[in-house]
Design a protein around this motif. Structure first.
Motif, PDB file in Angstrom:
ATOM      1  N   LYS A   1       0.831  -1.211   0.000  1.00  0.00           N
ATOM      2  CA  LYS A   1       0.000   0.000   0.000  1.00  0.00           C
ATOM      3  C   LYS A   1       0.862   1.257   0.000  1.00  0.00           C
ATOM      4  O   LYS A   1       0.577   2.216  -0.723  1.00  0.00           O
ATOM      5  CB  LYS A   1      -0.934   0.015   1.222  1.00  0.00           C
ATOM      6  CG  LYS A   1      -2.037  -1.014   1.202  1.00  0.00           C
ATOM      7  CD  LYS A   1      -3.175  -0.647   0.313  1.00  0.00           C
ATOM      8  CE  LYS A   1      -3.977   0.461   0.930  1.00  0.00           C
ATOM      9  NZ  LYS A   1      -5.131   0.830   0.138  1.00  0.00           N
TER      10      LYS A   1
ATOM     11  N   ASN B   1       2.485   2.210  -3.511  1.00  0.00           N
ATOM     12  CA  ASN B   1       1.757   2.872  -4.601  1.00  0.00           C
ATOM     13  C   ASN B   1       0.856   4.000  -4.104  1.00  0.00           C
ATOM     14  O   ASN B   1      -0.148   4.319  -4.711  1.00  0.00           O
ATOM     15  CB  ASN B   1       0.999   1.861  -5.462  1.00  0.00           C
ATOM     16  CG  ASN B   1      -0.242   1.327  -4.808  1.00  0.00           C
ATOM     17  OD1 ASN B   1      -0.534   1.616  -3.661  1.00  0.00           O
ATOM     18  ND2 ASN B   1      -0.993   0.547  -5.548  1.00  0.00           N
TER      19      ASN B   1
ATOM     20  N   THR C   1      -1.332  -2.433  -6.030  1.00  0.00           N
ATOM     21  CA  THR C   1      -1.056  -2.938  -4.686  1.00  0.00           C
ATOM     22  C   THR C   1      -1.027  -4.462  -4.679  1.00  0.00           C
ATOM     23  O   THR C   1      -0.132  -5.070  -4.077  1.00  0.00           O
ATOM     24  CB  THR C   1      -2.125  -2.429  -3.685  1.00  0.00           C
ATOM     25  OG1 THR C   1      -2.118  -1.011  -3.702  1.00  0.00           O
ATOM     26  CG2 THR C   1      -1.855  -2.940  -2.278  1.00  0.00           C
TER      27      THR C   1
ATOM     28  N   TYR D   1       2.124  -6.735  -3.541  1.00  0.00           N
ATOM     29  CA  TYR D   1       1.902  -7.644  -2.417  1.00  0.00           C
ATOM     30  C   TYR D   1       2.339  -9.077  -2.792  1.00  0.00           C
ATOM     31  O   TYR D   1       3.031  -9.744  -2.027  1.00  0.00           O
ATOM     32  CB  TYR D   1       0.420  -7.624  -2.026  1.00  0.00           C
ATOM     33  CG  TYR D   1       0.009  -8.719  -1.085  1.00  0.00           C
ATOM     34  CD1 TYR D   1       0.374  -8.676   0.258  1.00  0.00           C
ATOM     35  CD2 TYR D   1      -0.760  -9.793  -1.541  1.00  0.00           C
ATOM     36  CE1 TYR D   1      -0.022  -9.683   1.133  1.00  0.00           C
ATOM     37  CE2 TYR D   1      -1.156 -10.795  -0.676  1.00  0.00           C
ATOM     38  CZ  TYR D   1      -0.775 -10.742   0.655  1.00  0.00           C
ATOM     39  OH  TYR D   1      -1.163 -11.733   1.513  1.00  0.00           O
TER      40      TYR D   1
END
Length: 176
Positions: free
Chosen positions: A9, A12, A170, A174
């Protein structure tokens, strides 16, 4: 609530870049390049560069000390340039719960930026993000007490920086 998701998070968030951070990142690029050039004649660096030279890519990345018109796959440029930066161990150090060299983020970021034709602002965003993640990991998690080398913080920070630089989603950051 996973740490990997929180890192993604941050990567970006597209926050405005701070002028002091930009100046710091530019100085770190200069520092890394200088340290790399100082190590070019050392055996590990020569070896890494010879390996990289076997992986030409006309749209790739450059190697320190090689004609900049000759390009190599970014993975190999990151390997050779990263070896050059680390060889003398003279670049930046950050000490907290553990120790680290956040400048280790720069060679892979620079190589990917070159191969992906990213501009300087994108590269700076990536480097600043990588530094933010690595420094905060080092502040919060001591790997040494678990007999894990501090370099392990580099994986998440490089992923975060590359994700920010490439403006990845995201979810993609991740998973990386």
């Amino acid at each position: 609530k996973q740490l990997a998701w929180k890192i993604a998070k941050i990567s970006n968030d597209n926050a405005k870049l701070n002028n002091d951070s930009i100046e710091m990142a530019i100085n770190r690029i200069i520092d890394n390049t200088s340290v790399a050039i100082a190590s070019l004649n050392r055996k590990p660096v020569i070896s890494a560069r010879e390996m990289a030279k076997k992986h030409l890519n006309k749209n790739g990345a450059t190697l320190f000390g090689i004609n900049s018109n000759i390009k190599f796959n970014c993975e190999w440029a990151a390997w050779a340039n990263g070896t050059a930066v680390r060889e003398l161990d003279f670049h930046d150090t950050f000490l907290a719960k553990d120790y680290s060299h956040p400048g280790d983020n720069i060679p892979p970021m620079l190589a990917v930026a070159q191969q992906q034709n990213k501009n300087g602002i994108d590269l700076l965003r990536g480097i600043i993000t990588a530094y933010e993640i690595q420094v905060n990991l080092v502040k919060g998690i001591c790997l040494h007490k678990h007999k894990v080398d501090h370099i392990a913080h580099l994986g998440p920070s490089v992923v975060a920086g590359i994700g920010a630089m490439l403006k990845l989603k995201t979810e993609t950051i991740y998973q990386a």
